[in-house]
Design a protein around this motif. Structure first.
Motif, short mmCIF file in Angstrom:
data_model
loop_
_atom_site.label_atom_id
_atom_site.label_comp_id
_atom_site.label_asym_id
_atom_site.label_seq_id
_atom_site.Cartn_x
_atom_site.Cartn_y
_atom_site.Cartn_z
N LEU A 172 0.83 -1.20 0.00
CA LEU A 172 0.00 0.00 0.00
C LEU A 172 0.87 1.25 0.00
N LEU B 55 2.16 1.67 -3.50
CA LEU B 55 1.13 2.10 -4.45
C LEU B 55 0.83 3.59 -4.33
N SER C 37 3.58 2.55 -14.53
CA SER C 37 2.28 1.88 -14.49
C SER C 37 2.42 0.36 -14.49
N ARG D 172 3.23 -0.64 -10.94
CA ARG D 172 2.05 -0.49 -10.10
C ARG D 172 1.04 -1.60 -10.34
N LYS D 173 0.88 -1.99 -11.60
CA LYS D 173 -0.06 -3.08 -11.94
C LYS D 173 0.40 -4.39 -11.32
N GLU E 60 -0.37 -4.31 -7.67
CA GLU E 60 -1.82 -4.48 -7.45
C GLU E 60 -2.22 -5.95 -7.57
N TYR F 10 -0.99 -7.72 -4.54
CA TYR F 10 -1.79 -7.33 -3.38
C TYR F 10 -3.08 -8.15 -3.31
N LYS F 11 -3.70 -8.37 -4.44
CA LYS F 11 -4.94 -9.15 -4.47
C LYS F 11 -4.71 -10.57 -3.96
N ARG G 196 -9.53 -2.62 -0.51
CA ARG G 196 -9.28 -1.48 -1.41
C ARG G 196 -10.50 -1.24 -2.25
N GLN H 156 -12.35 -0.30 -5.71
CA GLN H 156 -12.05 -0.60 -7.12
C GLN H 156 -11.61 0.63 -7.89
N TYR I 70 -9.57 2.81 -6.87
CA TYR I 70 -8.28 3.21 -6.34
C TYR I 70 -7.28 3.42 -7.43
#
Length: 71
Positions: free
Chosen positions: A26, A29, A36, A39-40, A43, A46-47, A67, A69, A71
């Motif tokens: 977090l 991010l 990008s 960051r992807k 993410e 993180y999921k 989080r 959606q 975000y």
């Protein structure tokens, strides 16, 4: 699919490790200097970690890391 048997102490430790990992992700991010693609990737990771944590945590603890959606 793999299965693990953990005692109570091991569950607490695993929850701690997952929380710290999610905190780090977090924090990363929020850094807008990252590209990008990076960051992807964060993410997506993180999921996965969030779903692992969801198996251990109470709904109250889990809501802290949920989080939006948008975000």
């Amino acid at each position: 699919m793999l299965g693990f048997l953990f005692n109570q102490r091991e569950c607490k430790e695993l929850g701690y490790v997952l929380r710290k990992e999610m905190d780090e992700m977090l924090f990363d991010l929020k850094d807008h200097r990252l590209e990008s693609d990076v960051r992807k990737a964060i993410e997506l990771r993180y999921k996965v970690v969030f779903r692992m944590y969801a198996r251990l945590a109470s709904p109250k603890d889990l809501s802290r890391y949920a989080r939006n959606q948008n975000y």
